[in-house]
Enzyme design. Structure first.
Site, PDB file in Angstrom:
ATOM      1  CG  ASP A 146      -0.262  -0.026   2.545  1.00 30.14           C
ATOM      2  OD1 ASP A 146       0.749  -0.746   2.675  1.00 30.14           O
ATOM      3  OD2 ASP A 146      -0.733   0.658   3.481  1.00 30.14           O
ATOM      4  CD  GLU A 157       4.237   0.940   7.003  1.00 31.04           C
ATOM      5  OE1 GLU A 157       5.020   1.275   7.910  1.00 31.04           O
ATOM      6  OE2 GLU A 157       3.894   1.718   6.089  1.00 31.04           O
TER       7      GLU A 157
END
EC number: 3.5.1.18
Length: 377
Positions: free
Chosen positions: A70, A135
């Site tokens: 991400d 994250e």
């Protein structure tokens, strides 16, 4: 321009708009490559978060590459010189969201593992990948959930390399062998709302709390140690009032954060804050959230392998550091694994026109491969 395996895979990953918690098949791309190299693939989806656990081998010791697919949002697209999800190489620089944080490192990990396995098909121990799409977000359904799953089935890592962008001025000049802990709080000071012309009928929470807040700002929480700087206290938000100029607010909310060393615990910090608030006679509520414990990997097998690999590939004498924010290493270190972070330059992370030097990509893959050679060949 000479194309490379690492650059090609980086471009493939960067074209996918995987804004947290989206993965946009980045993990599928990695998994396909890893499966061909003999990795067993396990997809772990928790709520809206995709996680990948891939492992080659069944024995100890286990070397794990960790990272995230991400990325943070792009911000105003008009401010970018090119489409952040149509990566471009201009004058030897790769531009696009995820260039530095951290899709190029993911590509380097995959390429390094492929090359290592080809040369050492019967390597000792196991190689693993722990990849998440959570994250940059709340980090609730990502690495921490995978670790819980692995712990429940007694699956342990020996060493873990997180591919966060650790370098500052040149590739490999800094590796993170630890991180500070992070403790957050929302403090609500209670007063009594009233008219500013009749202060004796009100209790102004701003006035009431100002001395205590000043004391918290001036407190020396510890001196740090050889690995960590001193603990820092920072206020990030203060809110009070209705917006009117003639109303004494009834409450004030103060949001603050500790980045703390191994010299103190979160509980000790909480106790010291409460002592200050009570000593100043404040009526308050406080809500704490703990983002992560501090961790430290002392000089040993993993640090030595990384510093030697960096020196061999780049000629750089690396430095160890625990500065910066938190990473998913905070979820992995409590398992007992040695953890460090090693990746590309971090100067442009989370920024408009995020970028990385193309010339650093193949050397990063070489560094990762040489670490594997030292530990598992």
């Amino acid at each position: 321009m000479n194309r490379s395996d690492t650059l090609d895979l980086s471009l493939n990953l960067m074209r996918r708009p995987s804004v947290t918690p989206e993965d946009h098949d980045c993990q599928a791309v990695m998994a396909e490559r890893l499966a061909k190299a003999g990795f067993q693939i396990e997809n772990m989806r928790f709520d809206d978060v995709d996680n990948l656990w891939a492992r080659r081998g069944t024995q100890q010791p286990v070397f794990c590459f960790a990272g995230h697919t991400d990325v943070v949002p792009t911000g105003n697209l008009d401010n970018w010189n090119s489409d952040p999800f149509a990566p471009e190489v201009r004058d030897g620089i790769l531009y696009g969201r995820g260039a530095a944080d951290m899709k190029t490192a993911l590509a380097a990990m995959v390429v390094a593992s492929e090359r290592f396995v080809e040369k050492h098909p019967n390597h000792k121990g196991s190689i693993a990948f722990l990849i998440t799409s959570d994250e940059e977000g709340p980090s609730i359904n990502g690495t921490v959930k995978v670790i819980e799953t692995l712990e429940a089935r007694h699956e342990k890592m020996t060493w873990c390399l997180v591919g966060e962008p650790s370098s500052t001025h040149q590739l490999g000049d800094i590796i993170k062998n630890g991180r500070r802990g992070s403790l957050n709080a929302v403090l609500t000071i209670k007063g009594k709302q009233g008219h500013v012309a009749y202060p004796h009928l009100a209790r102004n929470p701003i006035h009431l709390a100002s001395a205590a807040i000043h004391e918290l700002c001036e407190t020396v929480w510890d001196q740090g140690n050889e690995y960590f700087p001193a603990t820092s206290f920072q206020i990030s938000n203060i809110h009070a009032g209705t917006g009117a100029t003639n109303v004494v607010p009834g409450t004030m909310a103060v949001t603050f954060n500790f980045r703390y060393s191994t010299e103190v615990t979160a509980e000790q910090l909480k106790e010291r804050v409460v002592e200050v608030l009570q000593r100043h006679g404040l009526d308050y509520d406080i809500v704490w959230t703990h983002s992560g414990l501090p961790f430290l990997t002392p000089v040993g097998e993993l640090v030595n392998a990384a510093t030697h690999a960096i020196k061999t590939v780049t000629g750089v004498d690396t430095q160890l550091s625990t500065s910066g924010g938190t990473s998913d290493g905070r979820f992995i270190a409590p398992t007992g694994a040695q953890v460090l972070e090693l990746g590309v330059l971090n100067a442009s992370i989370h920024q408009i026109n995020e970028h990385v030097n193309v010339a650093d990509l193949e050397p990063l893959a070489e560094i990762y491969e040489k670490i594997l050679e030292q530990l598992l060949a």
